[in-house]
Design a protein around this motif. Structure first.
Motif, PDB file in Angstrom:
ATOM      1  N   ALA A 149       0.864  -1.183   0.000  1.00  0.00           N
ATOM      2  CA  ALA A 149       0.000   0.000   0.000  1.00  0.00           C
ATOM      3  C   ALA A 149       0.898   1.228   0.000  1.00  0.00           C
ATOM      4  O   ALA A 149       1.446   1.618   1.027  1.00  0.00           O
ATOM      5  CB  ALA A 149      -0.911  -0.007   1.229  1.00  0.00           C
ATOM      6  N   ARG A 150       1.062   1.838  -1.128  1.00  0.00           N
ATOM      7  CA  ARG A 150       2.065   2.876  -1.305  1.00  0.00           C
ATOM      8  C   ARG A 150       1.789   4.141  -0.502  1.00  0.00           C
ATOM      9  O   ARG A 150       2.689   4.899  -0.184  1.00  0.00           O
ATOM     10  CB  ARG A 150       2.155   3.260  -2.784  1.00  0.00           C
ATOM     11  CG  ARG A 150       2.519   2.123  -3.701  1.00  0.00           C
ATOM     12  CD  ARG A 150       2.477   2.590  -5.142  1.00  0.00           C
ATOM     13  NE  ARG A 150       2.913   1.560  -6.073  1.00  0.00           N
ATOM     14  CZ  ARG A 150       2.919   1.723  -7.378  1.00  0.00           C
ATOM     15  NH1 ARG A 150       2.498   2.857  -7.897  1.00  0.00           N
ATOM     16  NH2 ARG A 150       3.327   0.753  -8.165  1.00  0.00           N
ATOM     17  N   GLN A 151       0.505   4.417  -0.194  1.00  0.00           N
ATOM     18  CA  GLN A 151       0.165   5.706   0.371  1.00  0.00           C
ATOM     19  C   GLN A 151       0.491   5.823   1.856  1.00  0.00           C
ATOM     20  O   GLN A 151       0.288   6.877   2.448  1.00  0.00           O
ATOM     21  CB  GLN A 151      -1.320   6.019   0.160  1.00  0.00           C
ATOM     22  CG  GLN A 151      -2.282   5.117   0.939  1.00  0.00           C
ATOM     23  CD  GLN A 151      -2.680   3.892   0.159  1.00  0.00           C
ATOM     24  OE1 GLN A 151      -1.877   3.319  -0.585  1.00  0.00           O
ATOM     25  NE2 GLN A 151      -3.928   3.470   0.320  1.00  0.00           N
ATOM     26  N   VAL A 152       0.988   4.764   2.491  1.00  0.00           N
ATOM     27  CA  VAL A 152       1.261   4.771   3.919  1.00  0.00           C
ATOM     28  C   VAL A 152       2.723   4.433   4.167  1.00  0.00           C
ATOM     29  O   VAL A 152       3.285   3.546   3.527  1.00  0.00           O
ATOM     30  CB  VAL A 152       0.353   3.756   4.658  1.00  0.00           C
ATOM     31  CG1 VAL A 152       0.656   3.749   6.143  1.00  0.00           C
ATOM     32  CG2 VAL A 152      -1.113   4.091   4.426  1.00  0.00           C
ATOM     33  N   ARG A 153       3.340   5.159   5.110  1.00  0.00           N
ATOM     34  CA  ARG A 153       4.719   4.869   5.514  1.00  0.00           C
ATOM     35  C   ARG A 153       4.687   3.724   6.517  1.00  0.00           C
ATOM     36  O   ARG A 153       4.133   3.853   7.610  1.00  0.00           O
ATOM     37  CB  ARG A 153       5.349   6.119   6.129  1.00  0.00           C
ATOM     38  CG  ARG A 153       6.818   5.974   6.523  1.00  0.00           C
ATOM     39  CD  ARG A 153       7.404   7.338   6.851  1.00  0.00           C
ATOM     40  NE  ARG A 153       8.757   7.245   7.325  1.00  0.00           N
ATOM     41  CZ  ARG A 153       9.118   7.402   8.606  1.00  0.00           C
ATOM     42  NH1 ARG A 153       8.189   7.677   9.519  1.00  0.00           N
ATOM     43  NH2 ARG A 153      10.388   7.300   8.963  1.00  0.00           N
ATOM     44  N   VAL A 154       5.268   2.604   6.158  1.00  0.00           N
ATOM     45  CA  VAL A 154       5.249   1.408   6.988  1.00  0.00           C
ATOM     46  C   VAL A 154       6.629   1.222   7.617  1.00  0.00           C
ATOM     47  O   VAL A 154       7.644   1.189   6.919  1.00  0.00           O
ATOM     48  CB  VAL A 154       4.868   0.154   6.157  1.00  0.00           C
ATOM     49  CG1 VAL A 154       4.921  -1.092   7.026  1.00  0.00           C
ATOM     50  CG2 VAL A 154       3.481   0.324   5.565  1.00  0.00           C
ATOM     51  N   LEU A 155       6.658   1.105   8.950  1.00  0.00           N
ATOM     52  CA  LEU A 155       7.897   0.904   9.691  1.00  0.00           C
ATOM     53  C   LEU A 155       7.930  -0.515  10.230  1.00  0.00           C
ATOM     54  O   LEU A 155       6.948  -0.997  10.811  1.00  0.00           O
ATOM     55  CB  LEU A 155       7.999   1.908  10.843  1.00  0.00           C
ATOM     56  CG  LEU A 155       7.909   3.391  10.447  1.00  0.00           C
ATOM     57  CD1 LEU A 155       7.976   4.289  11.683  1.00  0.00           C
ATOM     58  CD2 LEU A 155       9.019   3.755   9.471  1.00  0.00           C
ATOM     59  N   ALA A 156       9.048  -1.189  10.055  1.00  0.00           N
ATOM     60  CA  ALA A 156       9.185  -2.590  10.455  1.00  0.00           C
ATOM     61  C   ALA A 156       9.971  -2.696  11.744  1.00  0.00           C
ATOM     62  O   ALA A 156      11.017  -2.046  11.912  1.00  0.00           O
ATOM     63  CB  ALA A 156       9.876  -3.383   9.348  1.00  0.00           C
ATOM     64  N   ALA A 157       9.469  -3.501  12.671  1.00  0.00           N
ATOM     65  CA  ALA A 157      10.147  -3.717  13.948  1.00  0.00           C
ATOM     66  C   ALA A 157      10.202  -5.208  14.248  1.00  0.00           C
ATOM     67  O   ALA A 157       9.285  -5.956  13.892  1.00  0.00           O
ATOM     68  CB  ALA A 157       9.416  -2.981  15.061  1.00  0.00           C
ATOM     69  N   ASN A 158      11.270  -5.619  14.936  1.00  0.00           N
ATOM     70  CA  ASN A 158      11.421  -7.019  15.318  1.00  0.00           C
ATOM     71  C   ASN A 158      11.096  -7.265  16.784  1.00  0.00           C
ATOM     72  O   ASN A 158      10.693  -8.367  17.144  1.00  0.00           O
ATOM     73  CB  ASN A 158      12.853  -7.496  15.029  1.00  0.00           C
ATOM     74  CG  ASN A 158      13.150  -7.551  13.540  1.00  0.00           C
ATOM     75  OD1 ASN A 158      12.478  -8.255  12.794  1.00  0.00           O
ATOM     76  ND2 ASN A 158      14.165  -6.815  13.115  1.00  0.00           N
ATOM     77  N   THR A 159      11.274  -6.241  17.610  1.00  0.00           N
ATOM     78  CA  THR A 159      11.047  -6.397  19.044  1.00  0.00           C
ATOM     79  C   THR A 159      10.367  -5.164  19.611  1.00  0.00           C
ATOM     80  O   THR A 159      10.345  -4.090  18.999  1.00  0.00           O
ATOM     81  CB  THR A 159      12.370  -6.612  19.803  1.00  0.00           C
ATOM     82  OG1 THR A 159      13.172  -5.425  19.680  1.00  0.00           O
ATOM     83  CG2 THR A 159      13.138  -7.808  19.255  1.00  0.00           C
ATOM     84  N   LEU A 160       9.828  -5.311  20.809  1.00  0.00           N
ATOM     85  CA  LEU A 160       9.247  -4.180  21.531  1.00  0.00           C
ATOM     86  C   LEU A 160      10.304  -3.132  21.841  1.00  0.00           C
ATOM     87  O   LEU A 160      10.038  -1.923  21.781  1.00  0.00           O
ATOM     88  CB  LEU A 160       8.603  -4.695  22.825  1.00  0.00           C
ATOM     89  CG  LEU A 160       8.034  -3.644  23.784  1.00  0.00           C
ATOM     90  CD1 LEU A 160       6.912  -2.860  23.126  1.00  0.00           C
ATOM     91  CD2 LEU A 160       7.550  -4.308  25.069  1.00  0.00           C
ATOM     92  N   LEU A 161      11.510  -3.566  22.135  1.00  0.00           N
ATOM     93  CA  LEU A 161      12.599  -2.619  22.426  1.00  0.00           C
ATOM     94  C   LEU A 161      12.900  -1.720  21.234  1.00  0.00           C
ATOM     95  O   LEU A 161      13.176  -0.527  21.398  1.00  0.00           O
ATOM     96  CB  LEU A 161      13.857  -3.390  22.841  1.00  0.00           C
ATOM     97  CG  LEU A 161      13.950  -3.815  24.318  1.00  0.00           C
ATOM     98  CD1 LEU A 161      15.173  -4.679  24.541  1.00  0.00           C
ATOM     99  CD2 LEU A 161      13.979  -2.585  25.222  1.00  0.00           C
ATOM    100  N   GLU A 162      12.861  -2.274  20.024  1.00  0.00           N
ATOM    101  CA  GLU A 162      13.108  -1.459  18.837  1.00  0.00           C
ATOM    102  C   GLU A 162      12.040  -0.380  18.683  1.00  0.00           C
ATOM    103  O   GLU A 162      12.352   0.759  18.328  1.00  0.00           O
ATOM    104  CB  GLU A 162      13.143  -2.347  17.588  1.00  0.00           C
ATOM    105  CG  GLU A 162      14.375  -3.232  17.481  1.00  0.00           C
ATOM    106  CD  GLU A 162      14.390  -4.013  16.176  1.00  0.00           C
ATOM    107  OE1 GLU A 162      13.520  -3.746  15.307  1.00  0.00           O
ATOM    108  OE2 GLU A 162      15.258  -4.900  16.017  1.00  0.00           O
ATOM    109  N   VAL A 163      10.795  -0.725  18.954  1.00  0.00           N
ATOM    110  CA  VAL A 163       9.718   0.261  18.850  1.00  0.00           C
ATOM    111  C   VAL A 163       9.915   1.361  19.884  1.00  0.00           C
ATOM    112  O   VAL A 163       9.785   2.564  19.577  1.00  0.00           O
ATOM    113  CB  VAL A 163       8.351  -0.415  19.034  1.00  0.00           C
ATOM    114  CG1 VAL A 163       7.230   0.627  18.970  1.00  0.00           C
ATOM    115  CG2 VAL A 163       8.137  -1.477  17.978  1.00  0.00           C
TER     116      VAL A 163
END
Length: 501
Positions: A149-163
């Motif tokens: 979905a191109r219109q949204v910036r999607v951020l990828a995380a592996n752990t709660l700490l990264e978020v």
């Protein structure tokens, strides 16, 4: 601050309404209360979140915690709310800045160690979030499909700490971009090739017509004549999907957790076993889920040995074959899913499969043959546009090398014919309504006379008449004709022989 609000999304059919996760801390005995119609999976989040926070190095407050999932009248399901609940608790206790939450939406299931696990429906959620202007934080394994979905910036995380590191400014989550394999077009090279099928020229021609106009097809013949092979070649003949159609198809597959980004823009091919229930085929459950007809959206649904399916299951196909959508109603939930699929059905001529065999192998009585064929009701057969026989091949034909056209050659003609339909009427011929049929499929005088004779000779219903006209229109489009001539109608009539037997 004792109150924090985190933005997330639920799932209601194919839509993904916004859900505000409100976390409030108060004095009293330590407890965690979840309200807002959570199901069992959501209620279990309190134990997952507690362990994930503690194992990630955060403190879990010894207070009375109330988590409200608003709106209160929308049922909440799955573990997608683990991450927003954990972040809400951290913000309410001041361990992360609450102001950093406003520009993001969050979804993800937490493991006890604080790792993020994939969720269903990520693409549907991100598509719904497009108008809000927020970034969407998702588990890395789900972010790849959501990035389509191109219109949204999607951020990828592996752990709660990264978020949490991203929200506190101590790190930055990587933006997940569209991968190279989410291609702009579908070349058709990944599908089985029609050239592998020996003989069966009429069946191949029927497949081409079905692909050109989006028609359903029934293949009848003895065992081993190539019915399943022919059915599996149909997706490779279909025109490439538009971006909007591909996203809708991918969103439905994502709801069932079956989408793979490397197959984006590939036409689905679903072949459920004949023991499938009505809920498995058309969708259902206490929380409505898409069935096989929706998972085949923009692709092919193949029902092998169709008379062996439960009759009530087959009758449930009648509405979606006409409308291209399925409405599922339960006592507490209703949902609607798209179901624009092409039905390919296969059957034997009798229970043993050898009715009419020259070698006399059939031992079925006329009554057994009649009962077997009557498992397909007249209304269902009326909705199948092309009905042809697939005869057994002689031994010499099997020993000769395959000499038929490749799928790429046939597909090029299909693409031209479908392009003509889109420019003329904005949709495939199979999707034309009655008024549109009268306008776009009007036959020439000789063709009209032939149609009149066919109606009286074969006792065609009004629905069969309209479907015959649409097939004739597709044949005309393949030949490059602007009008429906007598030869186009004559060929279309030949493809309803199963009904007339």
């Amino acid at each position: 601050m004792s109150l924090a609000i985190v933005h997330s999304r639920g799932l209601d059919g194919l839509s993904a309404p916004e859900v505000a996760v409100e976390v409030h801390l108060a004095g009293g005995l330590p407890s965690v209360t979840l309200v807002g119609l959570p199901d069992t999976e959501v209620k279990e989040a309190r134990d997952r979140v507690r362990a994930a926070l503690q194992n990630s190095g955060f403190s879990f407050p010894s207070k009375r915690i109330t988590v409200n999932l608003a709106p209160a009248d929308l049922p909440k399901e799955s573990g997608r709310f683990d991450l927003p609940i954990a972040l809400g608790i951290l913000a309410a206790t001041g361990q992360i800045p609450a102001s950093a939450l406003a520009d993001h939406e969050f979804a993800g299931e937490l493991s006890l160690s604080g790792e993020l696990r994939p969720i269903r429906g990520a693409l549907a959620m991100v598509l719904a979030a497009g108008s809000r202007g927020r970034s969407f934080v998702l588990p890395a394994s789900s972010a790849r499909e959501a990035a389509l979905a191109r219109q949204v910036r999607v951020l990828a995380a592996n752990t709660l700490l990264e978020v949490c590191g991203h929200l506190t400014g101590q790190g930055a989550l990587a933006e997940c971009l569209r991968a190279d394999d989410s291609r702009e077009d579908d070349s058709g090279d990944d599908y089985p090739d029609l050239a592998d099928v020996r003989g069966q020229a009429q069946a191949k021609r029927a497949l081409e017509i079905a692909a050109a106009g989006g028609h359903s097809i029934l293949l009848a013949g003895p065992p081993g004549t190539g019915k399943s092979m022919l059915a599996s070649r149909l997706p490779g003949l279909l025109p490439p999907m538009t971006l909007s159609a591909a996203l809708e198809s991918a969103a439905v597959l994502s709801l069932a957790g079956q989408f793979r980004p490397e197959f984006f823009r590939r036409h689905p091919y679903r072949a459920p076993h004949h023991t499938a229930s009505s809920a498995a085929l058309v969708g259902g459950g206490s929380v409505p889920r898409p069935g096989e007809i929706s998972l085949a959206h923009q692709g092919v649904l193949f029902l092998d040995e169709i008379p062996e399916f439960d009759r009530r299951v087959l009758e449930a196909l009648r509405e979606p074959l006409d409308s291209g959508r399925i409405h599922i109603s339960r006592a507490a939930r209703q949902a609607e899913f798209p179901a624009q699929f092409q039905l390919v059905a296969a059957m034997n001529p009798c229970p043993c499969g050898y009715h009419g065999d020259p070698a006399g192998r059939c031992r079925c009585t006329p009554e057994q043959v009649r009962r077997y064929r009557s498992r397909l009701s007249g209304p269902l057969l009326d909705r199948i546009d092309l009905q042809i026989e697939v005869p057994a091949l002689p031994a010499e034909a099997l020993q000769q090398p395959a000499d038929g056209e490749a799928s790429a050659v046939v597909r090029s003609r299909v693409v031209l014919a479908r392009g003509t339909q889109i420019r003329r009427q904005g949709k495939a011929n199979a999707r034309l309504e009655t008024r549109e049929i009268d306008h776009w499929c009007a036959p020439e005088a000789a063709a009209a006379a032939l149609l009149k004779h066919a109606i009286s000779r074969f006792d065609l219903s009004a629905r069969a008449y309209h479907r015959l006209l649409k097939v004739a229109r597709s044949i005309a489009d393949l030949s490059g004709s602007s009008t429906v001539a007598a030869q186009h109608v004559a060929e279309a009539v030949q493809y309803r022989r199963i009904t007339r037997d």
